[in-house]
Enzyme design. Structure first.
Site, short mmCIF file in Angstrom:
data_model
loop_
_atom_site.label_atom_id
_atom_site.label_comp_id
_atom_site.label_asym_id
_atom_site.label_seq_id
_atom_site.Cartn_x
_atom_site.Cartn_y
_atom_site.Cartn_z
N CYS A 1 12.27 0.61 4.31
CA CYS A 1 11.26 0.31 3.20
C CYS A 1 9.95 0.84 3.37
O CYS A 1 9.09 1.17 2.30
CB CYS A 1 11.51 -1.32 2.89
SG CYS A 1 13.05 -1.70 2.38
N CYS B 1 17.43 -3.68 0.27
CA CYS B 1 16.25 -4.73 0.22
C CYS B 1 15.49 -4.81 -0.86
O CYS B 1 15.36 -4.06 -1.79
CB CYS B 1 15.22 -4.15 1.61
SG CYS B 1 15.72 -3.99 3.30
N ASN C 1 16.68 -8.41 -2.52
CA ASN C 1 17.67 -8.05 -1.61
C ASN C 1 19.10 -8.48 -2.03
O ASN C 1 19.28 -9.46 -2.61
CB ASN C 1 17.51 -8.46 -0.26
CG ASN C 1 17.37 -9.92 -0.01
OD1 ASN C 1 16.97 -10.62 -0.71
ND2 ASN C 1 18.16 -10.47 1.35
N ILE C 2 19.92 -7.26 -2.21
CA ILE C 2 21.23 -7.25 -2.81
C ILE C 2 22.22 -6.73 -1.38
O ILE C 2 22.25 -5.71 -1.04
CB ILE C 2 21.18 -6.33 -3.91
CG1 ILE C 2 20.16 -6.74 -4.87
CG2 ILE C 2 22.58 -6.47 -4.35
CD1 ILE C 2 20.09 -5.56 -6.01
N GLU D 1 12.18 -4.82 -1.54
CA GLU D 1 11.17 -3.80 -1.37
C GLU D 1 11.63 -2.42 -2.28
O GLU D 1 10.99 -2.02 -3.30
CB GLU D 1 10.40 -3.26 -0.18
CG GLU D 1 9.76 -4.37 0.38
CD GLU D 1 10.73 -5.02 1.44
OE1 GLU D 1 12.07 -5.17 1.08
OE2 GLU D 1 10.44 -5.56 2.55
N1 THU Z 1 15.41 -7.39 3.77
C1 THU Z 1 14.68 -7.11 2.92
O1 THU Z 1 15.16 -7.21 1.82
N2 THU Z 1 13.59 -6.35 3.07
C2 THU Z 1 13.23 -6.01 4.64
O2 THU Z 1 12.11 -5.34 4.49
C3 THU Z 1 13.94 -6.58 5.49
C4 THU Z 1 15.22 -7.18 5.55
C5 THU Z 1 16.78 -8.10 3.72
C6 THU Z 1 17.94 -7.28 4.07
C7 THU Z 1 19.07 -8.33 4.32
O3 THU Z 1 19.67 -8.65 2.88
C8 THU Z 1 18.23 -9.46 4.86
O4 THU Z 1 16.97 -9.12 4.43
C9 THU Z 1 18.52 -9.69 6.00
O5 THU Z 1 18.02 -8.59 6.83
#
Ligand code: THU
Length: 128
Positions: A94, A52, A41-42, A54
């Site tokens: 996602c 995200c 996640n960025i 994914e």
């Molecule tokens: N996040 C993901 O990377 N994947 C998900 O499916 C849910 C949320 C990340 C987004 C954000 O950077 C952090 O988790 C908190 O929501």
């Protein structure tokens, strides 16, 4: 690759998450055409534009013209062990990306006992 191996790679990827705002580290690892792709996640200063893990991994695979995506592993390494499943499963955006780009993949969620298909996670998905 085994479920546990791919989940291990997703956990390792999560250590490289860029999440200075939420401090919630997520990693994704997927196999496409027999090759490994990973994402994290960025987050940026405009929070709504966060990417995200994914979608980051899916974008890496598609950008490399990878073959069909067969396995996807997701690890939310800051989710407490006792937290409910919802604190470790992919978000709605996602799920739609997975439905479009990895419709036949087996999905592994770190901390969940069972494996998932996208139909489990997103029934009646939109598609064109
Ligand atoms: N996040 C993901 O990377 N994947 C998900 O499916 C849910 C949320 C990340 C987004 C954000 O950077 C952090 O988790 C908190 O929501």
């Amino acid at each position: 690759m085994s479920r546990e191996e791919l989940l291990g790679l997703a956990r390792e990827a999560a250590l490289r998450a860029h999440c200075p705002y939420s401090h919630f580290r997520v990693g994704a690892a997927l196999i496409a055409g027999g090759k490994l792709y990973r994402g994290v996640n960025i987050e940026i200063s405009s929070y709504g534009l966060t990417l995200c893990a994914e979608r980051s991994a899916l974008a890496a695979a598609i950008s490399a013209s990878a073959g069909p995506i067969t396995q996807v592993a997701v690890a939310c390494i800051d989710t407490p062990t006792e937290a409910p499943l919802a604190a470790r499963t992919p978000c709605g955006a996602c799920r739609q990306w997975l439905a479009d780009l990895a419709p036949n993949a087996t999905i592994y969620i770190d901390g969940a006992a069972q494996n998932f298909t996208i139909a489990d996670l997103l029934p009646y998905a939109f598609g064109l």
